[in-house]
Design an enzyme around this catalytic site. Structure first.
Site, PDB file in Angstrom:
ATOM      1  N   ASP A 105       0.872  -1.171   0.000  1.00 49.06           N
ATOM      2  CA  ASP A 105       0.000   0.000   0.000  1.00 49.06           C
ATOM      3  C   ASP A 105       0.912   1.225   0.000  1.00 49.06           C
ATOM      4  O   ASP A 105       1.123   1.868   1.019  1.00 49.06           O
ATOM      5  CB  ASP A 105      -0.906  -0.009   1.233  1.00 49.06           C
ATOM      6  CG  ASP A 105      -1.884   1.164   1.253  1.00 49.06           C
ATOM      7  OD1 ASP A 105      -2.084   1.781   0.187  1.00 49.06           O
ATOM      8  OD2 ASP A 105      -2.412   1.471   2.335  1.00 49.06           O
ATOM      9  N   ASP A 259      19.441  -8.035   2.208  1.00 49.20           N
ATOM     10  CA  ASP A 259      19.927  -6.722   2.625  1.00 49.20           C
ATOM     11  C   ASP A 259      21.014  -6.857   3.686  1.00 49.20           C
ATOM     12  O   ASP A 259      22.009  -6.113   3.679  1.00 49.20           O
ATOM     13  CB  ASP A 259      18.780  -5.884   3.172  1.00 49.20           C
ATOM     14  CG  ASP A 259      17.636  -5.729   2.188  1.00 49.20           C
ATOM     15  OD1 ASP A 259      17.910  -5.696   0.972  1.00 49.20           O
ATOM     16  OD2 ASP A 259      16.481  -5.635   2.630  1.00 49.20           O
TER      17      ASP A 259
END
Length: 317
Positions: A105, A259
């Site tokens: 979103d 990451d």
């Protein structure tokens, strides 16, 4: 001054407890989550002063992101704006056959309007390494241009530029990604790419050695790191190959593993380690991250060295 500067979006991650469904959950755990900030935090935790650049809405949600990242020790240096919103994503975790589901979103997020001249470009010029990923230019045409400008700025100043291809199929198609990302390659020194993405997005074939050498020679990269999940990672540097297996781990949360790997690899290279040593450190950090809930590798150098030491001990027995 930070040795590592990163640039990209950080969202708020909302996760139902346990294996609950998003549509029926009564409570959500909230954490900050973003590839580039994850890399900065991993490096900072391992001793490399790091700065994260971005753009955030000047509201409680944006301040929540910046405040959480700063608690991990990095210099969170976003541009604040009254326009746009704070991007979020919802993570629903479960075993087979349901599996993990991510719902983004992030439309109209403040970061999608970030332009290069809004940032202190001296931070890039003074850094040892500037890092961003393929997620960032996928978010908007403005960010694609900004990413290109920041990479060129850092490269022209002599700063080592590092880039994780980080393909996300919910953001764009392989052909769209290839067109945009390969245009950035001239400004990149160190490329990190998953073997599957090298094949799917860059249309390359062959094993990890072939992928790494092809990318390195065709595009003039100083270093190419090919990640292969549980099969470990391989790097091509100055015409030589370096390889390291993945460490065994009991996975609690796999999100952010790549990451953590990249942040540790860059931290050790900045500190002067060779590629083989940096790969070893990165693999150990990635293994530790998989035991930690959330996107962030909350680790210490002693823990990473302990993982490496245990593996060395097992081999010598």
């Amino acid at each position: 001054m930070s040795d590592l500067v990163t640039f990209g979006e950080t969202m708020l991650r909302l996760s139902p407890a346990g294996n609950e469904r998003i549509e029926t959950a009564g409570e959500f755990e909230v954490r900050a989550a973003g590839a580039e900030s994850n890399v900065a935090i991993a490096a900072e935790r391992l001793g490399t002063p790091s700065t994260w650049l971005s753009k955030l809405p000047d509201n409680p949600l944006g301040r929540r992101v910046a405040g959480e990242l700063e608690r991990y020790g990095i210099d969170a240096d976003p541009v604040w704006t009254e326009e746009g919103r704070q991007g979020t994503y919802y993570l629903e975790q479960a075993g087979k056959p349901r599996g993990t589901n991510v719902v983004y979103d992030r439309a109209n997020a403040a970061v999608t309007t970030a332009e290069a001249d809004e940032f202190d470009l001296e931070a890039l010029r003074d850094a040892e390494v500037f890092f961003t990923s393929g997620i960032t230019p996928a978010l908007s045409a403005t960010l694609a241009e900004t990413t290109a400008t920041l990479l060129k700025t850092a490269s022209r100043a002599g700063t080592t530029t590092a880039f994780d291809l980080n393909y996300r199929n919910k953001l764009w198609s392989p052909s769209e990604a290839k067109e945009t990302l390969t245009a950035l390659f001239d400004s990149i020194d160190v490329l990190v790419v998953a073997a599957r993405d090298a094949r799917q997005v860059l249309d390359l074939e062959g094993d990890a050695e072939t992928l790494a050498e092809t990318l390195g020679t065709d595009h003039g990269f100083e270093t190419v790191v090919i990640t292969r999940g549980s099969a470990g990672a391989l790097a091509w540097h100055d015409g030589e190959y370096h390889e390291h297996d993945a460490y065994e781990t009991e996975t609690v949360d796999p999100i952010g593993t790549g990451d953590a790997f990249t942040g540790a690899f860059l931290a050790r290279r900045i500190d002067g380690d060779g590629v083989s040593s940096a790969l070893e450190y990165a693999a150990a950090t990635a293994a530790l991250k998989r035991t930690i809930p959330g996107d962030i590798a909350v680790v210490t150098p002693a823990e990473v060295e302990s993982v490496i030491g245990e593996q060395t001990s097992d081999i010598s027995r």
